[in-house]
Write a protein that holds these residues in place. Structure first.
Motif, short mmCIF file in Angstrom:
data_model
loop_
_atom_site.label_atom_id
_atom_site.label_comp_id
_atom_site.label_asym_id
_atom_site.label_seq_id
_atom_site.Cartn_x
_atom_site.Cartn_y
_atom_site.Cartn_z
N GLY A 132 5.36 -60.91 -13.97
CA GLY A 132 5.20 -62.20 -14.46
C GLY A 132 4.14 -63.17 -13.57
O GLY A 132 3.58 -64.09 -13.63
N ARG A 133 3.10 -61.78 -12.98
CA ARG A 133 2.18 -62.61 -11.60
C ARG A 133 0.67 -61.36 -12.81
O ARG A 133 1.30 -60.40 -12.69
N VAL A 134 -0.35 -62.44 -12.53
CA VAL A 134 -1.69 -61.64 -12.71
C VAL A 134 -2.23 -61.39 -11.84
O VAL A 134 -1.96 -61.77 -10.73
N VAL A 135 -2.26 -60.13 -11.86
CA VAL A 135 -2.94 -59.15 -10.07
C VAL A 135 -3.55 -59.04 -10.82
O VAL A 135 -4.55 -58.09 -9.13
N GLY A 136 -4.70 -58.67 -11.51
CA GLY A 136 -6.40 -57.88 -11.89
C GLY A 136 -6.72 -58.55 -12.80
O GLY A 136 -6.38 -59.02 -14.05
N PHE A 137 -8.00 -58.59 -12.92
CA PHE A 137 -9.19 -59.28 -14.34
C PHE A 137 -9.79 -58.34 -14.59
O PHE A 137 -10.33 -57.44 -13.32
N VAL A 138 -10.41 -57.49 -16.18
CA VAL A 138 -11.72 -57.08 -16.35
C VAL A 138 -12.04 -58.25 -16.74
O VAL A 138 -11.77 -58.47 -18.34
N THR A 139 -14.18 -58.67 -16.96
CA THR A 139 -14.42 -59.02 -17.78
C THR A 139 -15.59 -57.93 -19.01
O THR A 139 -15.66 -56.94 -17.85
N PHE A 140 -15.58 -58.28 -19.60
CA PHE A 140 -16.21 -56.92 -20.97
C PHE A 140 -16.91 -57.79 -22.34
O PHE A 140 -16.43 -58.41 -22.39
N TYR A 141 -18.01 -56.94 -22.87
CA TYR A 141 -18.75 -57.12 -23.96
C TYR A 141 -18.81 -56.02 -24.77
O TYR A 141 -19.15 -55.17 -23.61
N GLU A 165 -25.83 -54.26 -31.06
CA GLU A 165 -27.16 -53.57 -31.26
C GLU A 165 -27.15 -52.24 -30.99
O GLU A 165 -26.90 -51.33 -31.55
N SER A 166 -26.99 -52.30 -29.39
CA SER A 166 -26.60 -50.28 -29.31
C SER A 166 -24.99 -50.16 -29.43
O SER A 166 -25.05 -48.90 -28.82
N ARG A 167 -24.45 -50.55 -29.36
CA ARG A 167 -23.21 -50.26 -29.64
C ARG A 167 -22.42 -49.63 -28.35
O ARG A 167 -22.25 -48.62 -28.46
N ILE A 168 -23.08 -50.37 -27.24
CA ILE A 168 -22.78 -49.49 -26.42
C ILE A 168 -22.48 -50.85 -25.45
O ILE A 168 -23.31 -51.92 -24.86
N GLY A 169 -21.11 -51.12 -25.49
CA GLY A 169 -19.82 -51.79 -24.69
C GLY A 169 -20.40 -51.82 -22.64
O GLY A 169 -20.85 -50.99 -22.49
N GLU A 170 -19.77 -52.88 -22.26
CA GLU A 170 -20.38 -52.68 -20.71
C GLU A 170 -19.21 -53.66 -20.18
O GLU A 170 -18.44 -54.60 -20.84
N ILE A 171 -18.52 -53.29 -19.31
CA ILE A 171 -17.61 -53.63 -17.94
C ILE A 171 -18.19 -54.30 -16.68
O ILE A 171 -19.77 -54.03 -16.87
N ASN A 172 -17.77 -56.01 -16.73
CA ASN A 172 -18.50 -56.67 -15.73
C ASN A 172 -17.50 -56.65 -14.58
O ASN A 172 -16.55 -55.20 -14.37
N ASN A 173 -17.74 -57.79 -14.16
CA ASN A 173 -16.72 -57.65 -13.15
C ASN A 173 -15.25 -57.93 -13.14
O ASN A 173 -14.65 -57.91 -14.50
N ASN A 174 -14.40 -56.59 -12.41
CA ASN A 174 -13.19 -56.38 -12.62
C ASN A 174 -12.22 -56.12 -10.72
O ASN A 174 -13.79 -56.12 -10.08
N ALA A 175 -11.02 -56.53 -10.66
CA ALA A 175 -10.96 -56.89 -9.33
C ALA A 175 -9.18 -56.33 -9.49
O ALA A 175 -8.57 -57.29 -10.54
N VAL A 176 -8.17 -56.01 -9.16
CA VAL A 176 -7.09 -55.72 -8.75
C VAL A 176 -6.87 -56.52 -7.40
O VAL A 176 -7.50 -56.20 -6.23
N HIS A 177 -5.88 -57.40 -7.15
CA HIS A 177 -5.78 -57.98 -5.96
C HIS A 177 -5.39 -56.89 -5.18
O HIS A 177 -4.42 -56.16 -5.21
N PRO A 178 -5.20 -57.32 -3.81
CA PRO A 178 -5.72 -55.84 -2.20
C PRO A 178 -3.79 -55.94 -3.02
O PRO A 178 -3.54 -54.26 -2.21
N GLN A 179 -3.62 -56.56 -2.57
CA GLN A 179 -1.61 -56.12 -2.29
C GLN A 179 -1.51 -55.10 -3.45
O GLN A 179 -0.50 -54.46 -2.85
N PHE A 180 -2.11 -54.98 -4.77
CA PHE A 180 -1.30 -54.42 -5.59
C PHE A 180 -2.21 -53.14 -5.78
O PHE A 180 -1.94 -52.78 -6.87
N GLN A 181 -3.39 -52.96 -5.33
CA GLN A 181 -4.60 -52.07 -5.34
C GLN A 181 -4.25 -50.39 -5.25
O GLN A 181 -2.94 -50.52 -4.58
N GLY A 182 -4.42 -49.12 -5.60
CA GLY A 182 -4.31 -48.36 -4.84
C GLY A 182 -2.68 -47.50 -6.14
O GLY A 182 -2.37 -46.56 -6.16
#
Ligand code: COA
Length: 163
Positions: free
Chosen positions: A75-84, A88-105
């Motif tokens: 029930g807690r949001v622990v990470g996010f990822v922004t993407f596009y 035209e190019s048909r190449i998608g892109e991941i931009n800012n993304n992070a996981v809360h340090p308590q939940f990394q690894g």
């Protein structure tokens, strides 16, 4: 251990995502400060928390076609990822993304990237790219991307000189 649910962002997730960004990028900006020195850091990275939060907020509002996924654990949001997608190019892109340090690894980011890949495939993308730092503080990011199958690398360097 509970499995994270990866889903699209909701308006009520935005502040949690901003808090995650500030906590997760702390070591990255500490490393930038060391490499740049206090003067340049104070100019180039002044208010980095505010700028990161603004980018996350804008992405959550869909600015520039941004899409945002979040990882929710118990029930807690622990990470996010922004993407596009880019039709035209048909190449998608991941931009800012992070996981809360308590939940990394715990392999949460690669699960978020899988969500992105599925969405980008649905949108007709043929490739996905992501840019990250070559510095030690970005080693977890590079490792997470490589685990998620990013294998073609084009290194680049950012230079500064005092005028
Ligand atoms: C990059 C990031 C999103 C990865 O999220 P994650 O869910 O922890 O990803 P993973 O669990 O797959 O871990 C990836 C690697 O990070 C490293 N790592 C994870 N937790 C770590 C910790 N507490 N200390 C040191 N290294 C750690 C490990 O090398 C791990 O690889 P391994 O599974 O082979 O051991 C997260 O580290 C993060 O938020 N970093 C700060 C923001 C950032 O750099 N974002 C990317 C911008 S380009």
């Amino acid at each position: 251990m509970a499995e994270p649910v990866i889903r699209e962002v909701k308006p009520e997730d935005v502040e949690a995502a901003c808090d995650i960004a500030a906590a997760a990028w702390e070591p990255v900006f500490a490393s930038f400060r060391q490499m740049m020195g206090d003067e340049l850091f104070g100019i180039a990275c002044r208010d980095w928390r505010g700028q990161e939060a603004q980018q996350v907020r804008e992405a959550c509002q869909g600015a520039g076609g941004a899409m945002v996924g979040v990882a929710e654990l118990d029930g807690r949001v622990v990470g996010f990822v922004t993407f596009y997608a880019n039709d035209e190019s048909r190449i998608g892109e991941i931009n800012n993304n992070a996981v809360h340090p308590q939940f990394q690894g715990r392999g949460i980011a690669p699960k978020m990237y899988e969500h992105v890949f599925a969405r980008l495939r649905e949108l007709g993308m043929l490739y996905v790219k992501v840019c990250t730092g070559g510095d030690p503080a970005h080693a977890p990011a590079r490792r997470a991307y490589e685990k998620a199958g990013f294998s073609t690398r084009l290194p680049s360097v950012e230079y500064y000189r005092k005028l």
